[in-house]
Enzyme design. Structure first.
Site, short mmCIF file in Angstrom:
data_model
loop_
_atom_site.label_atom_id
_atom_site.label_comp_id
_atom_site.label_asym_id
_atom_site.label_seq_id
_atom_site.Cartn_x
_atom_site.Cartn_y
_atom_site.Cartn_z
N GLY A 1 2.19 4.82 2.04
CA GLY A 1 2.43 5.30 3.39
C GLY A 1 3.84 5.01 3.86
N GLY B 1 -9.21 -2.75 -1.39
CA GLY B 1 -8.81 -4.04 -1.93
C GLY B 1 -8.16 -4.95 -0.91
N LYS C 1 -3.75 7.39 18.98
CA LYS C 1 -4.00 8.58 19.81
C LYS C 1 -2.90 8.79 20.84
CE LYS C 1 -8.15 9.91 20.75
NZ LYS C 1 -9.54 10.01 21.27
N LEU D 1 -6.88 -0.63 11.26
CA LEU D 1 -7.11 0.30 12.36
C LEU D 1 -7.26 -0.42 13.69
CD1 LEU D 1 -9.72 2.66 10.64
CD2 LEU D 1 -7.29 3.12 11.01
N GLY E 1 0.82 -1.20 0.00
CA GLY E 1 0.00 0.00 0.00
C GLY E 1 0.86 1.25 0.00
N GLU F 1 -2.17 -3.37 -6.20
CA GLU F 1 -3.27 -2.44 -6.47
C GLU F 1 -2.72 -1.05 -6.78
OE1 GLU F 1 -6.70 -2.50 -3.70
OE2 GLU F 1 -6.14 -0.43 -3.24
#
Length: 432
Positions: free
Chosen positions: A226, A345, A370, A322, A224, A247
């Site tokens: 990042g 995906g 956080k 997450l 991905g 992807e």
């Protein structure tokens, strides 16, 4: 007419092109870097003038061009966004109007691989608007950075309007678009949206080291975007004979190709080429994509089809999440009581890697969120299941890696607690 004559006969200004659109219609929009800014601004002007209403806009991953035109808050009584993957654009709209936030955007749960079928077979598309590369001498445009669902939606729509940007790279691939298929052509030069790179955190570096250690020479990669995937790629530059079937094509994967680590010679599909369905990066990356025969662009219903992914051996799929529960189920799209993104995906590649001979799928996340105050490892998910526990293979945090395949629920819980931040482990153990 030959290709050049056809092109000239269909060339017009953006304001004239959007006059082909009408109220009470379904419009597919190019996603991410392929958002067509001139067409979107012209469309917004017609909406502002109250010439158009009841527009249903279908898309994945909106960005700044849509945010500053058709997805402005004051237009959303006449433009109804139907998003299959929320981005910061929709989240900003929702935060700015908390009383109505969840009703501003119609979120449509859809696997990325299924979006072409949805737009072709389930939605009566009146129009498709997108950005393309300049036309070649034989009359073909390419979809540039975004083949994805638009290669299918472009042919399914009653009207096809393209915005030709000389800065959009010409990318080799299946389903190039011929000028005879287009209803209107708008020429507009604009800088492509650039994605800034950031330095990886200590947690990213720790996770990247673990994941890179799981990848052997000859593996076929899906990564991905990042800091974390980029950190993984940086650790693979001394590998050899890697393949890429992903992807998303990124500068990190391009750098891995330039390093000599990628040959694609061991791939069973499209050997010798890195395959992808959309791309995001910076200006040097877009220049690298242009006319580069080492890369190949395909529609997402092919790239993300688990059956097609699994044709390659030793697929390594690396995705983020997450939240993970103690059984290994992953919520990768919902946060703090609201839809945050979408399934995209992720499950496509988890299942494709799992079915690949010698393949592994990795779901990675920091152990906390956080500022360390919230554990991402939880007794029960607070949102939908993006990747079911039946499909999960490896989970990785900065505290290690756990192979959940073949493990009982109790064994899984014990492994997941070991991946949690130490200060949350006792509380998770009590939840068993």
């Amino acid at each position: 007419m030959d290709a050049q004559e056809l092109y000239a006969s269909k060339r017009m200004f953006a304001d004239d092109a959007v006059r082909m659109l009408h109220s009470d219609s379904n419009i597919a929009m190019g996603m991410a870097v392929a958002e067509p800014p001139a067409l979107l601004k012209a469309l917004a002007r017609r909406v502002e003038a109250e010439e158009l209403e009841r527009l249903r806009l279908w898309y994945f991953h909106s960005m700044n061009h849509a945010a500053t035109s058709v997805l402005r808050r004051e237009l959303l009584d006449r433009v109804r966004p139907h998003s299959m993957f929320l981005s910061g654009v929709e989240r900003t709209l929702m935060r700015a109007d908390p009383a109505n936030g969840d009703s501003l955007v119609e979120f449509v749960p859809t696997a990325f691989s299924d979006s072409p079928r949805l737009l072709r077979d389930e939605i009566d598309l009146d129009a498709c608007i997108l950005m393309v590369s300049p036309m070649g001498k034989h009359g073909y445009f390419t979809f540039g950075t975004a083949n994805d669902y638009t290669a299918v939606a472009a042919r399914a729509a009653k009207r096809l309007i393209v915005e030709v940007n000389p800065l959009m790279p010409r990318v080799f691939g299946e389903a190039p678009l011929h000028v005879s298929e287009v209803d209107a052509i708008v020429e507009h030069r604009s800088d492509l949206i650039a994605i800034d790179a950031h330095s990886p955190s200590a947690e990213d570096e720790a996770i990247a080291g673990i994941v890179a250690g799981m990848i052997d020479d000859g593996a076929c990669l899906q990564m991905g975007i990042g800091n974390l995937p980029a950190a993984v790629c940086a650790r693979l530059e001394k590998h050899r004979n890697l393949g890429i079937h992903t992807e998303l094509m990124t500068p990190a994967l391009a750098g891995l190709m330039r390093s000599g680590a990628v040959s694609n010679l061991r791939k069973q599909t499209y050997p010798g080429r890195s395959t992808f369905t959309f791309a995001m990066g910076d200006a040097p990356f877009y220049e690298w994509l242009d006319d580069n025969q080492a890369v190949y662009s395909l529609p997402v219903d092919l790239v993300n089809d688990p059956r097609h992914i699994a044709k390659n051996d030793n697929v390594v799929s690396v995705n983020a999440t997450l939240q993970v529960d103690l059984s290994g189920a992953c919520n990768s799209e919902h946060m703090m009581g609201h839809q945050y993104s979408g399934s995209g995906g992720q499950l496509d590649f988890v299942r494709g890697a799992n079915a690949s001979k010698g393949g592994i799928s990795v779901i990675a996340c920091h152990s906390t969120a956080k500022g360390g105050s919230v554990s991402r490892i939880v007794p029960h998910l607070e949102g939908p299941v993006t990747t079911p526990r039946n499909d999960v293979h490896w989970i990785v945090t900065e505290y290690g890696a756990a192979n959940l395949r073949g493990k009982s629920l109790r064994q899984r819980a014990e492994l997941m607690i070991g991946l949690a931040h130490p200060r949350f482990r006792d509380g998770l153990a009590k939840a068993l």
